[in-house]
Scaffold this motif. Structure first.
Motif, PDB file in Angstrom:
ATOM      1  N   ALA A 115       0.663  -1.300  -0.043  1.00 16.79           N
ATOM      2  CA  ALA A 115       0.022   0.173  -0.145  1.00 16.79           C
ATOM      3  C   ALA A 115       1.046   1.463  -0.023  1.00 16.79           C
ATOM      4  O   ALA A 115       0.635   2.258  -0.705  1.00 16.79           O
ATOM      5  N   ILE A 116       1.886   1.355   0.744  1.00 18.29           N
ATOM      6  CA  ILE A 116       2.884   2.426   0.849  1.00 18.29           C
ATOM      7  C   ILE A 116       3.525   2.598  -0.637  1.00 18.29           C
ATOM      8  O   ILE A 116       3.778   3.846  -1.042  1.00 18.29           O
ATOM      9  N   ALA A 117       3.909   1.609  -1.337  1.00 16.91           N
ATOM     10  CA  ALA A 117       4.442   1.613  -2.616  1.00 16.91           C
ATOM     11  C   ALA A 117       3.275   2.352  -3.630  1.00 16.91           C
ATOM     12  O   ALA A 117       3.631   3.153  -4.485  1.00 16.91           O
ATOM     13  N   SER A 118       2.102   1.942  -3.517  1.00 21.33           N
ATOM     14  CA  SER A 118       0.844   2.567  -4.373  1.00 21.33           C
ATOM     15  C   SER A 118       0.643   4.005  -4.053  1.00 21.33           C
ATOM     16  O   SER A 118       0.662   4.867  -4.668  1.00 21.33           O
ATOM     17  N   LEU A 119       0.981   4.131  -2.608  1.00 21.89           N
ATOM     18  CA  LEU A 119       0.862   5.666  -2.299  1.00 21.89           C
ATOM     19  C   LEU A 119       1.818   6.625  -2.730  1.00 21.89           C
ATOM     20  O   LEU A 119       1.449   7.810  -3.308  1.00 21.89           O
ATOM     21  N   ARG A 120       3.294   6.004  -2.714  1.00 25.01           N
ATOM     22  CA  ARG A 120       4.220   6.902  -3.443  1.00 25.01           C
ATOM     23  C   ARG A 120       4.066   7.118  -4.858  1.00 25.01           C
ATOM     24  O   ARG A 120       4.176   8.192  -5.465  1.00 25.01           O
ATOM     25  N   LEU A 121       3.358   6.050  -5.573  1.00 23.26           N
ATOM     26  CA  LEU A 121       3.234   6.403  -7.135  1.00 23.26           C
ATOM     27  C   LEU A 121       1.997   7.209  -7.239  1.00 23.26           C
ATOM     28  O   LEU A 121       2.250   8.144  -8.271  1.00 23.26           O
ATOM     29  N   ILE A 122       0.943   7.025  -6.501  1.00 22.14           N
ATOM     30  CA  ILE A 122      -0.035   8.229  -6.804  1.00 22.14           C
ATOM     31  C   ILE A 122       0.336   9.636  -6.397  1.00 22.14           C
ATOM     32  O   ILE A 122      -0.134  10.587  -6.934  1.00 22.14           O
ATOM     33  N   SER A 123       1.082   9.631  -5.254  1.00 26.64           N
ATOM     34  CA  SER A 123       1.087  11.000  -4.600  1.00 26.64           C
ATOM     35  C   SER A 123       2.105  11.834  -5.554  1.00 26.64           C
ATOM     36  O   SER A 123       1.987  13.029  -5.523  1.00 26.64           O
ATOM     37  N   ARG A 124       2.844  10.961  -6.337  1.00 29.17           N
ATOM     38  CA  ARG A 124       3.771  11.824  -7.357  1.00 29.17           C
ATOM     39  C   ARG A 124       2.684  12.506  -8.605  1.00 29.17           C
ATOM     40  O   ARG A 124       3.174  13.304  -9.490  1.00 29.17           O
ATOM     41  N   GLN A 125       1.425  12.076  -8.645  1.00 31.29           N
ATOM     42  CA  GLN A 125       0.655  12.648  -9.753  1.00 31.29           C
ATOM     43  C   GLN A 125      -0.129  13.414  -9.197  1.00 31.29           C
ATOM     44  O   GLN A 125      -1.226  13.934  -9.700  1.00 31.29           O
ATOM     45  N   ILE A 126      -0.133  13.958  -7.884  1.00 36.48           N
ATOM     46  CA  ILE A 126      -1.150  15.029  -7.253  1.00 36.48           C
ATOM     47  C   ILE A 126      -0.228  16.257  -6.741  1.00 36.48           C
ATOM     48  O   ILE A 126       0.666  15.924  -6.088  1.00 36.48           O
TER      49      ILE A 126
END
Length: 234
Positions: A115-126
């Motif tokens: 979940a942390i890995a997914s968060l890092r990916l998404i946060s770069r898009q926001i």
């Protein structure tokens, strides 16, 4: 069990057992790690703000102070990521950004690695842009809203004029990338919106403010059009 999962499980174990304490040797056996590892984990949890307490003596040990913590809530991976993304968007220009960062640390400490890995990916898009607000101004505004206190402002209007105001706060409003303090301005005897990045200085007073409902003040038939158009600097 990785360290993140162990930290989460450790808190849940201490919470479930409270007010009965658990000793370090007992916890080491429970999680199949060394006592030194448990001690490091306990210190790490305390540094993130987990309300751990210890009792000395032969019947002592560690426990979570339930009076100072929220009950456990089970989120799905998607829900945890959604909350974390919202918290990650709190920048220096947003009210309560400091507590949001603290909540973010606690949430990620309990999230699984995937979940942390997914968060890092998404946060770069926001990206949420906002003008920076001095920490002392932000703290005073947050306190005034939270504790319903009259606040004194040294304010710079959109036309460059400076003024001093006493405001009875009703709440905070985000509009077009700006944050506004909405309240009853005693100087103008009317509803006004003050852009946080234009507040030069702010101090809460000892006076309790009358209750003012934000939704009522922002009623579309009254003050909202002027506030939302940023025509409130008179």
């Amino acid at each position: 069990m990785n360290r993140t999962d162990r930290l989460y499980a450790l808190v849940e174990e201490l919470r479930a057992a409270a007010p009965r304490p658990r000793t370090v040797p007992w916890l080491a056996g429970r999680f199949e790690v060394s006592e030194r590892t448990v001690q490091r984990d306990l210190q790490a949890l305390m540094q993130t703000g987990v309300p751990l307490r210890s009792e000395p003596g032969p019947y002592g040990g560690w426990f979570v102070d339930k009076a100072m913590s929220l009950p456990p809530v089970n989120f799905t991976a998607e829900e945890a990521i959604a909350i974390a993304v919202a918290l990650a968007g709190a920048e220096s220009g947003a009210p309560f950004a400091g507590p949001a960062r603290g909540a973010m640390r606690k949430l990620t400490a309990a999230m699984p690695e995937a979940a942390i890995a997914s968060l890092r990916l998404i946060s770069r898009q926001i990206r949420i842009g906002a003008e920076p607000v001095p920490a002392d101004v932000s703290a005073a505004v947050e306190r005034a809203v939270r504790e319903h206190q009259v606040i004194w402002l040294h304010y710079l209007g959109g036309d460059g004029r400076e003024s001093q105001r006493e405001v009875e706060p009703a709440g905070l409003l985000a509009h077009r990338g700006r944050w506004f303090l909405i309240g009853w301005c005693r100087s103008r005897r009317a509803v006004r919106g003050f852009r946080l990045d234009r507040i030069q200085e702010a101090r809460t007073t000892a006076e309790q403010a009358p209750h003012r409902d934000l939704a009522t003040l922002l009623d579309v038939d009254s003050a909202a059009p002027a506030i939302l158009a940023d025509l409130t600097d008179d």
